[in-house]
Design a protein around this motif. Structure first.
Motif, mmCIF file in Angstrom:
data_model
loop_
_atom_site.group_PDB
_atom_site.id
_atom_site.type_symbol
_atom_site.label_atom_id
_atom_site.label_comp_id
_atom_site.label_asym_id
_atom_site.label_seq_id
_atom_site.Cartn_x
_atom_site.Cartn_y
_atom_site.Cartn_z
ATOM 1 N N UNK A 49 0.843 -1.063 0.064
ATOM 2 C CA UNK A 49 0.083 0.113 -0.060
ATOM 3 C C UNK A 49 0.924 1.290 0.148
ATOM 4 N N UNK A 50 0.458 2.268 -0.753
ATOM 5 C CA UNK A 50 1.179 3.510 -0.621
ATOM 6 C C UNK A 50 0.974 4.196 -1.750
ATOM 7 N N UNK A 51 1.756 5.476 -1.998
ATOM 8 C CA UNK A 51 1.562 6.447 -3.231
ATOM 9 C C UNK A 51 2.347 5.959 -4.340
ATOM 10 N N UNK A 52 1.469 5.924 -5.465
ATOM 11 C CA UNK A 52 2.143 5.476 -6.870
ATOM 12 C C UNK A 52 1.923 6.388 -7.832
ATOM 13 N N UNK A 53 2.470 6.306 -8.968
ATOM 14 C CA UNK A 53 2.190 6.641 -10.124
ATOM 15 C C UNK A 53 2.136 5.799 -11.419
ATOM 16 N N UNK A 54 1.453 5.860 -12.251
ATOM 17 C CA UNK A 54 1.417 5.076 -13.272
ATOM 18 C C UNK A 54 1.593 6.087 -14.517
ATOM 19 N N UNK A 55 2.725 5.486 -15.328
ATOM 20 C CA UNK A 55 3.175 6.290 -16.555
ATOM 21 C C UNK A 55 3.091 5.398 -17.835
ATOM 22 N N UNK A 56 2.409 5.698 -18.832
ATOM 23 C CA UNK A 56 2.416 5.226 -20.251
ATOM 24 C C UNK A 56 3.300 6.182 -21.281
ATOM 25 N N UNK A 57 4.143 5.323 -21.656
ATOM 26 C CA UNK A 57 4.856 5.549 -22.464
ATOM 27 C C UNK A 57 4.915 5.127 -24.004
ATOM 28 N N UNK A 58 4.927 5.975 -25.193
ATOM 29 C CA UNK A 58 4.708 5.492 -26.442
ATOM 30 C C UNK A 58 5.649 6.151 -27.240
ATOM 31 N N UNK A 59 6.518 5.213 -28.034
ATOM 32 C CA UNK A 59 7.384 5.780 -29.297
ATOM 33 C C UNK A 59 7.244 5.063 -30.496
ATOM 34 N N UNK A 60 7.901 5.659 -31.620
ATOM 35 C CA UNK A 60 7.747 4.799 -32.779
ATOM 36 C C UNK A 60 8.911 3.821 -32.528
ATOM 37 N N UNK A 61 8.672 2.491 -33.424
ATOM 38 C CA UNK A 61 9.755 1.573 -33.014
ATOM 39 C C UNK A 61 10.703 1.964 -33.916
ATOM 40 N N UNK A 62 12.130 1.755 -33.070
ATOM 41 C CA UNK A 62 13.273 1.987 -33.796
ATOM 42 C C UNK A 62 13.699 3.304 -33.801
ATOM 43 N N UNK A 63 12.762 4.377 -33.095
ATOM 44 C CA UNK A 63 13.200 5.566 -33.211
ATOM 45 C C UNK A 63 14.110 6.137 -32.173
ATOM 46 N N UNK A 64 15.098 6.990 -32.102
ATOM 47 C CA UNK A 64 15.936 7.387 -30.820
ATOM 48 C C UNK A 64 15.549 8.547 -30.379
ATOM 49 N N UNK A 65 14.040 8.974 -30.689
ATOM 50 C CA UNK A 65 13.646 10.166 -30.129
ATOM 51 C C UNK A 65 13.107 9.659 -28.820
ATOM 52 N N UNK A 66 12.874 10.604 -27.945
ATOM 53 C CA UNK A 66 12.411 10.274 -26.530
ATOM 54 C C UNK A 66 10.799 9.971 -26.720
ATOM 55 N N UNK A 67 10.376 8.765 -26.312
ATOM 56 C CA UNK A 67 8.931 8.713 -26.323
ATOM 57 C C UNK A 67 7.987 9.786 -25.436
#
Length: 656
Positions: free
Chosen positions: A626-644
């Motif tokens: 139990x406690x305080x959390x965050x849920x983060x969703x990350x999406x990026x183009x496959x094979x890209x070097x850019x930050x998602x």
């Protein structure tokens, strides 16, 4: 005869015993003297009735009440040496010889009623009848004196006051409207009577008329809301000119509207009505319970009444406690040693000062209108005591927790907000037909937004299109009948840009939405939104997560990750242990990653000028503490070097 002779001597010998109204011209004459004598005689009767009634009913003997009876300005009284309640929860002191210590009415006692609604409710039945007869005789006497000396501000005011106390509200309104005294004072009396009648719109108009008839200096004092503000607000208010205060007051009363869906100005009306009440009571040196002279605490009493209104109940500690208090303080005045108690369902509708400074970035916690639920071991007043509160005649309001997200569409933003329903013990009745979504951008700019509403097991869910402009929004659930509980949410939103505003090749992601887990696979967009959790407090082995991406088409190759991170504040001892490597960091993260398109991971396409892909998954929480959390969703183009691209939502996990 001796009593009458004593009162007459007081009125003739002591100028402080002459009826006075601040800012209202007055003169000493035989008619005001006679009226003052008649009022003091009645007040003495009422006080005798109250003292005997309270002692007869047996109130005033628990240790918390005894502490509040002994309202020492330094908080020096404690009923026992081991409880730790040396200082009352709220001590209002204005450099005088007496302070005020308001408190909540004990939750474990049956409420005798509310004196704000029925002034004689604390009296026994026999005394109540006698007092009503005495007040009726006083009202008749004041009417004769008013007719014999028309235009006397104080006599007219006392007629209105005692008609309201008697419950003859319509007659009070008629007397106020026929007032021929000072124009501003007559308008104030009309507002006071109309507020008692529940006609808040006309009361508000009357109070505005009173303000317009005042000198600038008197208006600045009359309209001041300083006493209602938190410490930060008071400090800022002190450094403002009168014109600056006027602009702030307009914003303050807009933000303090109890329910935007009815736009009633009852809280503002109550504020000015309280100020008129103080004028009416302080015109003589003492009233039913209190000494109004400044050196005996009149200023502290005034501040208490402005902030909280007339107490619902006052328990007399008894003659022994009164003598003890007087001995400690070194004086004895006409105030009776008694508590000032209020019901715990009062509303604290004024937001925190940060919401006044920057309304369109104020979060929901800036509007917390209810007293937090106290545990059985807690003294209610030790849990919460606000800068102000009031009792809403139409019924109390429950502030609901919420979960809100904004989803991009072609020319608007789809606001999605879920409100957690109150616990069953509050007997709150709600259905989708009563749910109203309100949106406001300023005083007078309030709208009810067309919406769709759904009800799941624990929440009301509302979806509605809104412009991509900052605003204050909220779901409001108004009670079907007066006196029943209503509910609301309120918070500021700064919506993202619409899809039509996105540049070619630009991608974006929505806030993740937490939803309940149902049988079968994770649901598609419409069903997912209908199962939104009404808050960010999560219980259970799994939680559903829904989000949307913008700019990627169906079939585009993307990498997706969901990261759950714990965010507990570490104690100094644990930090030292971590440095010495004898304790571990309780915070950490777990992640799940996958590539799409992939079997078993469904996505749904929503039509738009920019491709919209909706996704939902179930996340296993069974191994988390139990406690305080965050849920983060990350999406990026496959094979890209850019930050998602990423989006997060904080939540509290309460266990399985």
């Amino acid at each position: 005869m001796l009593f009458q002779f004593g009162l007459a001597l007081l009125l003739q010998a002591d100028p402080s015993f002459q009826p006075r109204l601040a800012g209202v011209p007055s003169s000493t004459n035989a008619f005001t003297d006679a009226a003052g004598f008649a009022v003091l005689k009645f007040l003495s009767t009422w006080r005798t009735a109250w003292l005997q009634s309270v002692e007869y009913q047996g109130y005033g003997h628990n240790e918390i009440r005894l502490r509040d009876d002994h309202c020492h300005w330094d908080g020096s009284y404690s009923p026992t040496g081991n409880r730790g309640y040396y200082r009352p929860p709220s001590v209002i002191h204005n450099s005088s010889r007496r302070s005020m210590c308001p408190n909540w009415f004990p939750g474990d006692e049956p409420s005798p009623g509310d004196e704000r609604v029925t002034r004689d409710v604390s009296l026994t039945t026999g005394w109540r009848d006698r007092v009503r007869e005495a007040r009726a005789a006083l009202i008749d006497s004041m009417a004769r004196l008013d007719k014999a000396h028309p235009g006397d501000a104080w006599i007219t005011g006392e007629r209105v006051r005692f008609l309201v106390d008697q419950g003859e509200i319509r007659n009070a309104v008629d007397v106020a409207r026929n007032c021929t005294a000072d124009r501003a004072w007559c308008a104030q009396l009309a507002g006071f009577a109309l507020d008692a009648a529940g006609d808040y719109a006309r009361a508000d108009s009357a109070f505005d008329a009173a303000s317009a008839a005042m000198t600038p200096e008197r208006r600045c004092e009359w309209t001041s809301a300083k006493s209602l503000l938190d410490n930060r607000g008071r400090s800022a208010y002190d450094h403002m000119s009168c014109d600056e205060r006027t602009a702030v007051d307009t914003k303050l009363w807009w933000l303090s509207t109890p329910l935007f869906s009815d736009s009633a100005s009852d809280r503002r009306s109550a504020h000015f009505s309280r100020k008129v009440l103080i004028q009416l009571h302080s015109a003589l040196p003492w009233d039913e319970r209190y000494d109004w002279r400044s050196r005996f605490g009149g200023e502290a009493l005034s501040e208490m009444l402005v902030r909280y209104g007339w107490p619902a109940f006052s328990a007399f500690g008894g003659s022994w406690e009164e003598m003890s208090h007087a001995s400690w303080m070194g004086f004895y005045d006409s105030t009776r040693t008694a508590t000032a108690e209020y019901p715990q369902d009062r509303l604290h509708v004024l937001p925190e000062w940060r919401a006044v400074e920057d309304p369109f970035h104020a979060t929901a916690d800036a509007w917390q209108i209810n007293m937090p639920d106290a545990e059985s071991k807690d003294e209610p007043a030790a849990v919460w005591w606000p800068a102000e509160h009031y009792g809403r005649t139409a019924g109390s309001i429950r502030q609901l927790p919420d979960q809100t997200a904004m989803l991009r569409r072609d020319g608007h933003i789809l606001l999605v907000t879920a409100s957690e329903l109150p616990p069953a013990r509050l007997s709150f009745h709600a259905d989708t037909s009563s749910a109203v979504l309100v949106r406001t951008t300023g005083p007078g700019a309030i709208e009810k937004v067309p919406r769709n509403a759904y009800k799941n097991e624990k929440a009301i869910v509302v979806t509605a299109p809104i412009p991509s402009k900052p605003a204050i929004v909220g779901t409001e659930l108004r009670a079907a009948r007066a006196g029943e509980l209503s509910a609301r949410t309120r918070f500021a939103v700064t919506p993202p840009a619409t899809l039509a505003s996105m540049k070619p090749g630009e991608t974006a992601i929505s806030d993740p939405i937490l939803m309940s887990v149902t049988d079968g696979p994770p649901p598609g967009p419409e069903t997912a939104l209908q199962h939104m959790l009404g808050s960010t407090r999560v219980r259970g082995a799994k939680v559903g997560v829904y989000w949307e991406t913008y700019g990627w088409a169906a079939g585009d190759s993307v990498d997706v990750a969901i990261v759950v991170s714990r965010h507990e504040q570490l104690s100094k001892l644990r930090k030292i242990g971590m440095l010495m490597r004898v304790a571990h960091d309780i915070n950490g993260s777990v992640a799940v990653r996958w590539g799409e398109p992939q079997p078993g991971h469904s996505s749904w396409t929503i039509p738009g000028v920019v491709p919209i892909q909706a996704r939902s998954v179930y996340v296993d929480l069974s191994r988390l503490e139990t406690g305080h959390y965050s849920i983060t969703v990350l999406v990026g183009k496959h094979g890209s070097t850019l930050v998602p691209i990423s989006a997060s939502r904080d939540f509290v996990f309460e266990g399985t």
